[in-house]
Enzyme design. Structure first.
Site, PDB file in Angstrom:
ATOM      1  N   GLY A   1       2.618  -8.739  -1.957  1.00  0.00           N
ATOM      2  CA  GLY A   1       3.179  -8.390  -3.262  1.00  0.00           C
ATOM      3  C   GLY A   1       2.833  -6.941  -3.538  1.00  0.00           C
TER       4      GLY A   1
ATOM      5  N   SER B   1      -0.566  -4.765  -4.457  1.00  0.00           N
ATOM      6  CA  SER B   1      -2.011  -4.977  -4.557  1.00  0.00           C
ATOM      7  C   SER B   1      -2.617  -4.451  -5.856  1.00  0.00           C
ATOM      8  CB  SER B   1      -2.717  -4.362  -3.345  1.00  0.00           C
ATOM      9  OG  SER B   1      -2.445  -2.986  -3.243  1.00  0.00           O
TER      10      SER B   1
ATOM     11  N   CYS C   1      -0.731  -8.652   3.867  1.00  0.00           N
ATOM     12  CA  CYS C   1      -0.150  -7.427   3.306  1.00  0.00           C
ATOM     13  C   CYS C   1      -0.916  -7.002   2.041  1.00  0.00           C
ATOM     14  CB  CYS C   1       1.340  -7.617   3.080  1.00  0.00           C
ATOM     15  SG  CYS C   1       2.237  -6.061   3.054  1.00  0.00           S
TER      16      CYS C   1
ATOM     17  N   HIS D   1       3.746 -10.281   7.313  1.00  0.00           N
ATOM     18  CA  HIS D   1       4.043 -11.470   6.491  1.00  0.00           C
ATOM     19  C   HIS D   1       4.309 -12.690   7.363  1.00  0.00           C
ATOM     20  CE1 HIS D   1       4.584  -9.658   2.425  1.00  0.00           C
ATOM     21  NE2 HIS D   1       4.726  -8.558   3.143  1.00  0.00           N
TER      22      HIS D   1
ATOM     23  N   GLU E   1       4.368 -15.666   6.587  1.00  0.00           N
ATOM     24  CA  GLU E   1       5.068 -16.725   5.843  1.00  0.00           C
ATOM     25  C   GLU E   1       6.585 -16.569   5.928  1.00  0.00           C
ATOM     26  OE1 GLU E   1       3.603 -14.149   4.730  1.00  0.00           O
ATOM     27  OE2 GLU E   1       4.662 -13.287   3.017  1.00  0.00           O
TER      28      GLU E   1
HETATM   29  N1  GLN Z   1       2.781  -1.842  -0.427  1.00  0.00           N
HETATM   30  C1  GLN Z   1       2.151  -2.958  -1.076  1.00  0.00           C
HETATM   31  C2  GLN Z   1       0.774  -2.585  -1.612  1.00  0.00           C
HETATM   32  O1  GLN Z   1       0.300  -1.537  -1.338  1.00  0.00           O
HETATM   33  C3  GLN Z   1       2.028  -4.138  -0.115  1.00  0.00           C
HETATM   34  C4  GLN Z   1       3.414  -4.605   0.304  1.00  0.00           C
HETATM   35  C5  GLN Z   1       3.500  -6.068   0.600  1.00  0.00           C
HETATM   36  O2  GLN Z   1       2.626  -6.866   0.267  1.00  0.00           O
HETATM   37  N2  GLN Z   1       4.596  -6.424   1.210  1.00  0.00           N
HETATM   38  O3  GLN Z   1       0.168  -3.327  -2.325  1.00  0.00           O
END
Ligand code: GLN
Length: 192
Positions: A48, A50, A80, A172, A174
């Site tokens: 998501g 962070s 991620c 990812h 999932e």
């Molecule tokens: N770029 C997002 C971050 O820095 C991470 C991207 C993702 O979870 N797909 O939090």
């Protein structure tokens, strides 16, 4: 009896992880409060954003309970943004809320803006078949502490790491039909 596996459900693609955990044979539990952590055999921290995830975890009073549960040995997979949230620091100039349960420093959005999403076949240590990995504005690991094992790397940079019961992927798992990463988490839960 199936094991109860939590998914931190503050933000991000927690529904996909819940489906992946079901497919891997666990009963998914959405975690939004500290009480939701009770009785879990494993936990997933999804992808998501962070910084948003950290801010929401703080607002919901989840930072200390998460540190305690994961630090206490709850098998946990961070993917991620989830990997970033578990790590101890980022290479960026702005501090953000991180749990510090994985002794790693991560670089956010490490693969550049032009190619911000891509897929590749990764070699994972100890696995016979390569793993199809989907990277979306993904981080990579820049530094690891002593107890951190690198399970997969791209261009010399770790993208899948494990420290005791904490597993992190920059990609990812999932989002493909391959359930080996979630299965590994559930195996770690079984060893407890
Ligand atoms: N770029 C997002 C971050 O820095 C991470 C991207 C993702 O979870 N797909 O939090």
């Amino acid at each position: 009896m199936t094991v109860r596996a939590g998914v931190l459900a503050l933000q991000g693609d927690f529904r996909e992880h819940a489906a992946a955990l079901s497919a891997a044979g666990a009963t998914p539990v959405l975690v939004r409060t500290a009480a939701d952590l009770d009785g879990l055999a494993a936990l997933v921290v999804p992808g998501g954003e962070s910084t948003t995830m950290g801010a929401l975890a703080e607002r919901f009073g989840l930072v200390a309970p998460l540190r305690e549960a994961i630090g206490g040995g709850l098998p946990t997979l961070g993917t991620c943004a989830g990997l970033i949230f578990l790590a101890r620091a980022t290479t960026g100039p702005r501090p953000q809320v991180q749990l510090g349960v994985l002794d790693a420093v991560v670089e956010r959005n490490a693969f550049g803006r032009q190619v911000d999403s891509f897929e590749t076949d990764l070699r994972v240590a100890g696995w016979a078949e390569p793993l199809r990995a989907v990277f979306i504005r993904a981080p990579r690991v820049e530094r690891t502490g002593e107890g951190v094992e690198v399970l997969a790397a791209m261009d010399g940079h770790p993208v899948m790491v494990r420290q005791d019961k904490v597993l992190g992927t920059a990609f990812h798992p999932e989002l493909t039909g391959d359930r080996r990463v979630h299965t590994l988490l559930l195996e770690m839960a079984g060893e407890r």
